[in-house]
Design a protein around this motif. Structure first.
Motif, PDB file in Angstrom:
ATOM      1  N   ASP A  41       0.943  -1.076   0.155  1.00  0.00           N
ATOM      2  CA  ASP A  41       0.106   0.019   0.020  1.00  0.00           C
ATOM      3  C   ASP A  41       0.667   1.290   0.075  1.00  0.00           C
ATOM      4  O   ASP A  41       1.992   1.284   0.667  1.00  0.00           O
ATOM      5  CB  ASP A  41      -0.975   0.128   1.403  1.00  0.00           C
ATOM      6  N   GLU A  42       0.397   2.339  -0.744  1.00  0.00           N
ATOM      7  CA  GLU A  42       1.081   3.565  -0.647  1.00  0.00           C
ATOM      8  C   GLU A  42       0.249   4.339   0.220  1.00  0.00           C
ATOM      9  O   GLU A  42      -0.971   4.707   0.223  1.00  0.00           O
ATOM     10  CB  GLU A  42       1.200   4.132  -1.877  1.00  0.00           C
ATOM     11  N   VAL A  43       1.079   5.040   1.389  1.00  0.00           N
ATOM     12  CA  VAL A  43       0.465   6.001   2.267  1.00  0.00           C
ATOM     13  C   VAL A  43       1.035   7.251   2.609  1.00  0.00           C
ATOM     14  O   VAL A  43       2.044   7.362   2.329  1.00  0.00           O
ATOM     15  CB  VAL A  43       0.410   4.831   3.749  1.00  0.00           C
ATOM     16  N   ILE A  44       0.237   8.032   3.105  1.00  0.00           N
ATOM     17  CA  ILE A  44       0.622   9.339   3.693  1.00  0.00           C
ATOM     18  C   ILE A  44       0.097   9.497   5.081  1.00  0.00           C
ATOM     19  O   ILE A  44      -0.855   9.234   5.364  1.00  0.00           O
ATOM     20  CB  ILE A  44       0.121  10.554   2.896  1.00  0.00           C
ATOM     21  N   VAL A  45       0.999   9.636   5.851  1.00  0.00           N
ATOM     22  CA  VAL A  45       0.933   9.685   7.270  1.00  0.00           C
ATOM     23  C   VAL A  45       1.035  10.986   7.954  1.00  0.00           C
ATOM     24  O   VAL A  45       2.051  11.862   7.542  1.00  0.00           O
ATOM     25  CB  VAL A  45       1.751   8.777   8.253  1.00  0.00           C
ATOM     26  N   TYR A  46       0.197  11.692   8.759  1.00  0.00           N
ATOM     27  CA  TYR A  46      -0.016  12.739   9.374  1.00  0.00           C
ATOM     28  C   TYR A  46       0.424  12.839  10.797  1.00  0.00           C
ATOM     29  O   TYR A  46      -0.107  12.062  11.615  1.00  0.00           O
ATOM     30  CB  TYR A  46      -1.445  13.355   9.222  1.00  0.00           C
ATOM     31  N   GLY A  47       1.524  13.356  11.110  1.00  0.00           N
ATOM     32  CA  GLY A  47       1.956  13.262  12.445  1.00  0.00           C
ATOM     33  C   GLY A  47       3.406  13.917  12.775  1.00  0.00           C
ATOM     34  O   GLY A  47       3.953  14.549  11.792  1.00  0.00           O
ATOM     35  N   SER A  53      -0.429   9.703  15.597  1.00  0.00           N
ATOM     36  CA  SER A  53      -0.217  10.105  14.208  1.00  0.00           C
ATOM     37  C   SER A  53      -1.340   9.507  13.592  1.00  0.00           C
ATOM     38  O   SER A  53      -1.956   8.406  14.105  1.00  0.00           O
ATOM     39  CB  SER A  53       0.998   9.655  13.498  1.00  0.00           C
ATOM     40  N   GLN A  54      -1.656   9.820  12.251  1.00  0.00           N
ATOM     41  CA  GLN A  54      -2.972   9.326  11.659  1.00  0.00           C
ATOM     42  C   GLN A  54      -2.788   9.104  10.211  1.00  0.00           C
ATOM     43  O   GLN A  54      -1.718   9.746   9.612  1.00  0.00           O
ATOM     44  CB  GLN A  54      -4.110  10.222  11.674  1.00  0.00           C
ATOM     45  N   LEU A  55      -3.476   8.031   9.580  1.00  0.00           N
ATOM     46  CA  LEU A  55      -3.381   7.778   8.290  1.00  0.00           C
ATOM     47  C   LEU A  55      -3.926   8.786   7.659  1.00  0.00           C
ATOM     48  O   LEU A  55      -5.282   9.037   7.896  1.00  0.00           O
ATOM     49  CB  LEU A  55      -3.740   6.407   8.063  1.00  0.00           C
ATOM     50  N   TYR A  56      -3.360   9.746   6.450  1.00  0.00           N
ATOM     51  CA  TYR A  56      -4.071  10.827   6.027  1.00  0.00           C
ATOM     52  C   TYR A  56      -4.401  10.266   4.438  1.00  0.00           C
ATOM     53  O   TYR A  56      -5.565  10.745   4.004  1.00  0.00           O
ATOM     54  CB  TYR A  56      -2.985  11.733   5.729  1.00  0.00           C
TER      55      TYR A  56
END
Length: 171
Positions: free
Chosen positions: A2-8, A23-26
């Motif tokens: 999976d390709e993810v962007i994490v906000y944190g 942190s959260q999965l954006y």
């Protein structure tokens, strides 16, 4: 894959960069979870931080998010959770560093740094704890490199309901 962007918050654990607790999965595979992610940890807070009524992970992480000085530095607190990941084992200290959450595979985690076993006993290896184990941990809180966590020398009060190390099943 999976390709993810994490906000944190990005922190360093020794020399390893990591994203801090809360942190959260954006974005997941190009799909945004929300246009403006809420950095406030989720879940329903429970407990009082005592041995008789340990906090859950939501209570601790939300209290810290609301007021990062809510705790007393030299006071021990109790937190109940489910192990989501055992990060490291220190043979020098017989300790484990691991993450706990309110539910298996939970995303709102709390880091337990260099913890000991029941009755402050040393762990014999990384396999002494595993994902899915339910624990009650006692220790002092600290902020290290921006991460709110249990300070070293915390210890298990309960492991899957067992409080006496002699009652634990053999691995």
């Amino acid at each position: 894959g999976d390709e993810v962007i994490v906000y944190g918050t990005l922190t360093l654990f020794y020399e390893t960069p990591e994203v801090a607790t809360g942190s959260q999965l954006y974005e997941l595979n190009g799909k945004k979870a929300d246009d403006t992610p809420d950095p406030t940890p989720s879940g329903t807070p429970e407990g009082e931080g005592t041995e008789a009524s340990p906090w859950n992970v939501a209570a601790v992480t939300q209290a810290f998010a609301a007021n990062n000085s809510f705790y007393e530095a030299n006071k021990e607190y109790y937190v109940k959770g489910i192990v989501t990941n055992v990060a490291t084992y220190s043979s020098q200290y017989g300790s484990l560093s691991y993450y706990i959450a309110d539910e298996a595979n939970g995303t709102n985690t709390f880091y337990v740094y260099s913890g000991l076993g029941l009755e402050k006993s040393k762990f014999s290896g990384k396999s002494d704890l595993k994902a899915g184990d339910e624990v009650v941990v006692c220790g002092k809180f600290t902020v290290y490199n921006g991460t709110f966590e249990f300070q070293y020398n915390n210890y298990l009060v309960s492991l899957n309901g067992v409080t006496d190390p002699g009652d634990l099943p053999d691995n």
